[in-house]
Design a protein around this motif. Structure first.
Motif, PDB file in Angstrom:
ATOM      1  N   UNK A   1      -9.546  -7.380 -32.164  1.00 34.84           N
ATOM      2  CA  UNK A   1     -10.734  -8.227 -32.090  1.00 34.84           C
ATOM      3  C   UNK A   1     -10.436  -9.707 -31.844  1.00 34.84           C
ATOM      4  N   UNK A   2      -9.250 -10.172 -32.250  1.00 36.90           N
ATOM      5  CA  UNK A   2      -8.968 -11.611 -32.200  1.00 36.90           C
ATOM      6  C   UNK A   2      -7.759 -12.016 -31.374  1.00 36.90           C
ATOM      7  N   UNK A   3      -6.988 -11.057 -30.885  1.00 37.08           N
ATOM      8  CA  UNK A   3      -5.793 -11.387 -30.120  1.00 37.08           C
ATOM      9  C   UNK A   3      -5.818 -10.634 -28.798  1.00 37.08           C
ATOM     10  N   UNK A   4      -4.871 -10.911 -27.956  1.00 35.84           N
ATOM     11  CA  UNK A   4      -4.774 -10.251 -26.645  1.00 35.84           C
ATOM     12  C   UNK A   4      -3.834  -9.049 -26.733  1.00 35.84           C
ATOM     13  N   UNK A   5      -4.078  -8.189 -27.737  1.00 32.38           N
ATOM     14  CA  UNK A   5      -3.252  -7.006 -27.949  1.00 32.38           C
ATOM     15  C   UNK A   5      -4.101  -5.748 -27.831  1.00 32.38           C
TER      16      UNK A   5
ATOM     17  N   UNK B   1       0.483  -3.078 -26.715  1.00 30.89           N
ATOM     18  CA  UNK B   1       0.637  -3.718 -25.415  1.00 30.89           C
ATOM     19  C   UNK B   1       0.098  -5.138 -25.496  1.00 30.89           C
ATOM     20  N   UNK B   2       0.876  -6.085 -24.987  1.00 36.14           N
ATOM     21  CA  UNK B   2       0.433  -7.467 -24.888  1.00 36.14           C
ATOM     22  C   UNK B   2      -0.335  -7.592 -23.574  1.00 36.14           C
TER      23      UNK B   2
ATOM     24  N   UNK C   1      -6.751  -3.748 -39.093  1.00 36.14           N
ATOM     25  CA  UNK C   1      -7.108  -4.304 -40.397  1.00 36.14           C
ATOM     26  C   UNK C   1      -7.038  -5.827 -40.364  1.00 36.14           C
ATOM     27  N   UNK C   2      -6.049  -6.354 -39.661  1.00 33.36           N
ATOM     28  CA  UNK C   2      -5.879  -7.795 -39.452  1.00 33.36           C
ATOM     29  C   UNK C   2      -5.356  -7.970 -38.027  1.00 33.36           C
ATOM     30  N   UNK C   3      -5.055  -9.211 -37.654  1.00 33.67           N
ATOM     31  CA  UNK C   3      -4.507  -9.464 -36.317  1.00 33.67           C
ATOM     32  C   UNK C   3      -3.111  -8.869 -36.141  1.00 33.67           C
ATOM     33  N   UNK C   4      -2.443  -8.555 -37.245  1.00 37.22           N
ATOM     34  CA  UNK C   4      -1.074  -8.039 -37.163  1.00 37.22           C
ATOM     35  C   UNK C   4      -0.875  -6.721 -37.915  1.00 37.22           C
ATOM     36  N   UNK C   5      -1.957  -6.069 -38.329  1.00 33.68           N
ATOM     37  CA  UNK C   5      -1.813  -4.806 -39.068  1.00 33.68           C
ATOM     38  C   UNK C   5      -2.853  -3.789 -38.629  1.00 33.68           C
ATOM     39  N   UNK C   6      -2.367  -2.571 -38.415  1.00 36.45           N
ATOM     40  CA  UNK C   6      -3.238  -1.458 -38.049  1.00 36.45           C
ATOM     41  C   UNK C   6      -3.243  -0.454 -39.196  1.00 36.45           C
ATOM     42  N   UNK C   7      -4.431   0.000 -39.556  1.00 36.37           N
ATOM     43  CA  UNK C   7      -4.594   1.038 -40.564  1.00 36.37           C
ATOM     44  C   UNK C   7      -4.739   2.383 -39.873  1.00 36.37           C
ATOM     45  N   UNK C   8      -4.050   3.392 -40.393  1.00 36.57           N
ATOM     46  CA  UNK C   8      -4.011   4.713 -39.763  1.00 36.57           C
ATOM     47  C   UNK C   8      -4.338   5.773 -40.807  1.00 36.57           C
TER      48      UNK C   8
END
Length: 180
Positions: free
Chosen positions: A72-76, A88-89, A113-120
């Motif tokens: 939602x907040x980065x180009x990832x 992917x960047x 979950x955050x800009x640097x964490x994914x919940x699975x």
């Protein structure tokens, strides 16, 4: 004076006119992590639609991708196929990180979950994957047996990651009702 409706409905885009097949428009192939973008995986391409303009922002070939979620907040862009995960960047147009879930676990639901964490969420476990550095997904907890047979629709965490929540729904015993 007429009361204003609590929801306003308007179509911002027709995904099929953008080349996204009808079969990809559903819970398994379509994701929306924020109000900024819709992401579709159709077995051939990953298509990112900018919701502000209603236009295709990115379209990239990806034959093995089952699902993808735009940060939602980065180009990832996070992409998955079975239990393989890749970040992917979108600015650099290249992979920046990858990981594999342990064993043969398949993903039932995942989210940023955050800009640097994914919940699975899998059928039996819940993982958090920090994409800083080269870490693998870390098991946060076992999935509750009370969620058996449910369709997982959300996973969220408090800012400090001390409180974690998984939400699932299923058809209720009474026709037309939902348990969850």
């Amino acid at each position: 004076m007429a009361a204003r409706a609590p929801l306003e409905w308007r179509q911002i885009a027709n995904l099929q006119t953008m080349g996204i097949p009808a079969a990809a428009i559903g819970f398994k192939g379509l994701t929306m992590q924020s109000d900024k973008a819709i992401c579709a995986c159709d077995g051939t391409n990953i298509t990112i639609v900018d919701t502000a303009s209603g236009r295709v922002k990115e379209k990239m070939p990806q034959r093995s991708a089952e699902n993808a979620i735009v940060s939602p907040n980065t180009k990832l862009l996070a992409v998955r196929s079975k239990n393989a995960l890749q970040i992917l960047n979108l600015e650099l147009k290249r992979p920046s990180q990858s990981a594999t879930l342990p064993g043969t676990e398949t993903i039932a639901f995942w989210t940023w979950l955050t800009d640097t964490m994914i919940g699975i969420v899998t059928a039996t476990s819940v993982y958090n994957w920090s994409i800083d550095g080269s870490s693998s997904p870390v098991k946060a907890f076992d999935r509750s047996a009370s969620l058996a047979g449910t369709n997982i629709i959300n996973y969220a965490a408090s800012v400090d990651k001390k409180w974690l929540m998984v939400v699932g729904i299923k058809a209720g015993a009474t026709p037309g009702t939902v348990d969850g």
